[in-house]
Design an enzyme around this catalytic site. Structure first.
Site, PDB file in Angstrom:
ATOM      1  N   GLU A 155     -10.974   2.196   2.032  1.00 53.16           N
ATOM      2  CA  GLU A 155      -9.511   2.114   2.209  1.00 53.16           C
ATOM      3  C   GLU A 155      -8.718   0.650   0.839  1.00 53.16           C
ATOM      4  OE1 GLU A 155      -8.420   2.477   6.595  1.00 53.16           O
ATOM      5  OE2 GLU A 155      -9.708   3.993   6.553  1.00 53.16           O
ATOM      6  N   GLU A 193     -14.202   8.856   7.528  1.00 53.60           N
ATOM      7  CA  GLU A 193     -13.179   8.151   9.141  1.00 53.60           C
ATOM      8  C   GLU A 193     -12.916   9.788   9.410  1.00 53.60           C
ATOM      9  OE1 GLU A 193     -11.493   4.158   9.741  1.00 53.60           O
ATOM     10  OE2 GLU A 193     -13.279   3.675   8.481  1.00 53.60           O
TER      11      GLU A 193
HETATM   12  O1  IFM Z   1      -9.562   1.129  13.136  1.00 56.94           O
HETATM   13  C1  IFM Z   1      -9.331   1.766  11.540  1.00 56.94           C
HETATM   14  C2  IFM Z   1     -10.273   1.147  10.091  1.00 56.94           C
HETATM   15  O2  IFM Z   1     -10.231   0.161  10.593  1.00 56.94           O
HETATM   16  C3  IFM Z   1      -9.911   2.148   9.184  1.00 56.94           C
HETATM   17  N1  IFM Z   1      -9.737   3.511   9.189  1.00 56.94           N
HETATM   18  C4  IFM Z   1      -8.313   3.393  10.198  1.00 56.94           C
HETATM   19  C5  IFM Z   1      -9.237   2.878  11.692  1.00 56.94           C
HETATM   20  C6  IFM Z   1      -8.056   4.014  12.128  1.00 56.94           C
HETATM   21  O3  IFM Z   1      -6.244   3.000  12.711  1.00 56.94           O
END
Ligand code: IFM
Length: 442
Positions: A171, A355
Site C-alpha cells: 500500500e 486484502e
Molecule cells: O490493517 C490494515 C493493513 O495493515 C493494511 N491494509 C488495510 C488493513 C485494515 O486497515
C-alpha cells in the site's frame, strides 16, 4: 443470518488461490528477537497518535506462536499465506549487520509454511521503518531506494528461493500520503513537499527492490496497491472534480508510475512543484516489469470540494452500512477496480485481491454473519469481474488474526480468528469455519 458461504472452488477458474494476509508489526510482537526500533514505536509513544498509545511490542506474539498460526491457516484449507517481514527485525539499524535471530525466524516461518503445503507470499515492507533510517529522513530521502534494495537482497538471499510470490511494498498510498500528508500514520507528517517526495521514492524503492529480486533469480514478483472508490458527494461539477482528484492521488498515481512509467497530470498539478529534482529520470525504474498486481480493497469514500489549497477536497459521511472502521460497505467498487486496472494498466497480467475483509467488534463466541456477508459480497464481485474477462487469480482475506490496527490500536477486529489480547488465546470465528468448509468442497 448466513453461517456459511455459497461458493465452491469450482466457481472460480482453475488454479485460483485463496489465502489470508497479515503483517509483521501487527502480529509478531516487535519487542522480541532482537528487532531494532521503528518509527511506529516512537509514533505510538507520542501522545495523541494511537488509541491508548498502544504499540506492537507484544501484538499476537506470533513470533513465538507462529506454528499454531500456521496450523490455523492449514486447517482453514487456504492455499497461500501473505505475510510481511520486518525490516528492523532483519536489519535492526536498517543497514549494516543483520540480526541472525530475525533471519532464522523468517527461515523457520517459510519452512513451516512449506511443510504444511502452504505457499509463502512475501511482502518486504508493511510500514515499520527502522528508526535509524527515519532519522535520516525516511521516505523523504532518495537514498531509501538503495537501503531498501540492500535489505531486499539480505532477506531474499536467505528465503527468496522458497517464495511462491513476493512484493516490495504494501500500500504505497499509506506509506506516502496517509503518513506524510494526512499525518495519520508514522512518521505523522503533514507537509506537501514531504508527501511529494515520499510519493515518488516509494515507487523508486519498489523498482529497485524488484530489480534486486530479479538479480537473485526470483520470479512471480508483483506490486500491492490499495484502492478506494471515490464517489462525488453530489452532482455538482465541484464535487466531481474533487472526487477525480481523490481518485488520482489514491488510485491512479502508483498504477501510473508502476505500469505506464508516468504520473497522472491532474495529480502533478499539485505535487509537481514539490517533486525531487530529476524525478523524470526514475520513471523507467519505477515502471520495472512485474508479474502481477495485488489490489487491497475495503470501501468507497464520498468526496466534496473544500476551501483551501490543493487538493481542496473533504471526505463526507455516507449512507451505506458501515464496518467497525466506519467504512461504507461497497463491494461494487472491487469490480470497478479489477476492470479498471486490467483495462487501463495491467492489460492481461494476473490480478490478486491481496486484502479484503472487515472489522467487527467480535467477542470470542459472537455470531460472525456480517463478516461472512462481507466476504461473500466481495467474492461475488470478483466472479463478476472474471465473467467480464478480467484475469483474477486469487483472493486473500485480511486478516488471519485480530491484530494491531495501527493508530486505532487493538479494538478493530479484522480476524477470521479471534485473539484475546490478555491470554493470547486464538479462537476461530464462524467466518473461519465457514471458509474452511467452502474451500474443502471440490
Ligand atoms: O490493517 C490494515 C493493513 O495493515 C493494511 N491494509 C488495510 C488493513 C485494515 O486497515
Amino acid at each position: 443470518m448466513p453461517d456459511s458461504f455459497d461458493f465452491t472452488r469450482a466457481d472460480f477458474p482453475d488454479g485460483f488461490v485463496f489465502g489470508a494476509a497479515t503483517s509483521a508489526y501487527q502480529i509478531e510482537g516487535h519487542a522480541q528477537g532482537g528487532a531494532g526500533p521503528t518509527h511506529w514505536d516512537s509514533f505510538a509513544a507520542t501522545p495523541g497518535n494511537v488509541v491508548r498509545a498502544e504499540n506492537g511490542d507484544r501484538a499476537c506474539d506470533h513470533y513465538t506462536r507462529y506454528a499454531q498460526d500456521l496450523d490455523l491457516l492449514a486447517a482453514a484449507n487456504l492455499d497461500v499465506y501473505r505475510f510481511s517481514a520486518s525490516w528492523a527485525r532483519v536489519l535492526p539499524e536498517g543497514r549494516g549487520a543483520p540480526n541472525p535471530e530475525g533471519l532464522d525466524f523468517y527461515d523457520r516461518l517459510v519452512d513451516g509454511l512449506l511443510a504444511r503445503g502452504l505457499k509463502p507470499a512475501l511482502t518486504l515492507y508493511h510500514w515499520e521503518l527502522p528508526s535509524a533510517l527515519a532519522d535520516l529522513g525516511g521516505w523523504r530521502n532518495r537514498d531509501i531506494a538503495d537501503w531498501f534494495a540492500d535489505y531486499t537482497d539480505t532477506l531474499c538471499r536467505r528465503i527468496g528461493d522458497r517464495m511462491w510470490s513476493a512484493a516490495p511494498i504494501n500500500e504505497p498510498w499509506c506509506v506516502a500520503w496517509l503518513s506524510h500528508f494526512l499525518g495519520q500514520h508514522a512518521p505523522g507528517m503533514r507537509d506537501i513537499r514531504a508527501s511529494a517526495r515520499a510519493m515518488h521514492h516509494v515507487g523508486l524503492a519498489h523498482g529497485r527492490s524488484i530489480a534486486a529480486m530479479r538479480a537473485l533469480g526470483m520470479g512471480n514478483l508483483g506490486a500491492v496497491c490499495n484502492f478506494e472508490y471515490a464517489a462525488p458527494v453530489d452532482d455538482t461539477p465541484e464535487a466531481q472534480v474533487a472526487a477525480a482528484r481523490y481518485d488520482g492521488i489514491y488510485n491512479r498515481w502508483f498504477l501510473g508510475g508502476m505500469f505506464r512509467g508516468e504520473y497522472p497530470e491532474d495529480v502533478l498539478e499539485g505535487l509537481g512543484p514539490h517533486m525531487p529534482r530529476g524525478w523524470h529520470d526514475d520513471m523507467a525504474t519505477i515502471n520495472a516489469p512485474v508479474d502481477w498486481l495485488g489490489l487491497n480493497y475495503y470501501t468507497r469514500k464520498r468526496i466534496a470540494a473544500a476551501p483551501g489549497p490543493w487538493p481542496a477536497l473533504a471526505e463526507c459521511d455516507g449512507p451505506l452500512p458501515k464496518t467497525q472502521m466506519g467504512w461504507e460497505i461497497y463491494p461494487q467498487g472491487l469490480h470497478h477496480f479489477l476492470r479498471f486496472a486490467h483495462e487501463g494498466y495491467t492489460r492481461g497480467l494476473p490480478l490478486y485481491v491481496t486484502e479484503n475483509g472487515m472489522a467487527n467488534p467480535d467477542t470470542h463466541n459472537a455470531p460472525d454473519s456480517a463478516r461472512i456477508d462481507y466476504i461473500a459480497a466481495h467474492l461475488a464481485e470478483v466472479r463478476r469481474a472474471i465473467a467480464d474477462g478480467v484475469p483474477v487469480a486469487g483472493y486473500f482475506v485480511w486478516s488471519l488474526l485480530d491484530n494491531y490496527e495501527w493508530a486505532l490500536g487493538y479494538d478493530k477486529r479484522f480476524g477470521l480468528v479471534h485473539v484475546d489480547f490478555d491470554s493470547l488465546q486464538r479462537t476461530p470465528k464462524a467466518s473461519y469455519h465457514a471458509l474452511a468448509r467452502a474451500l474443502a468442497r471440490g
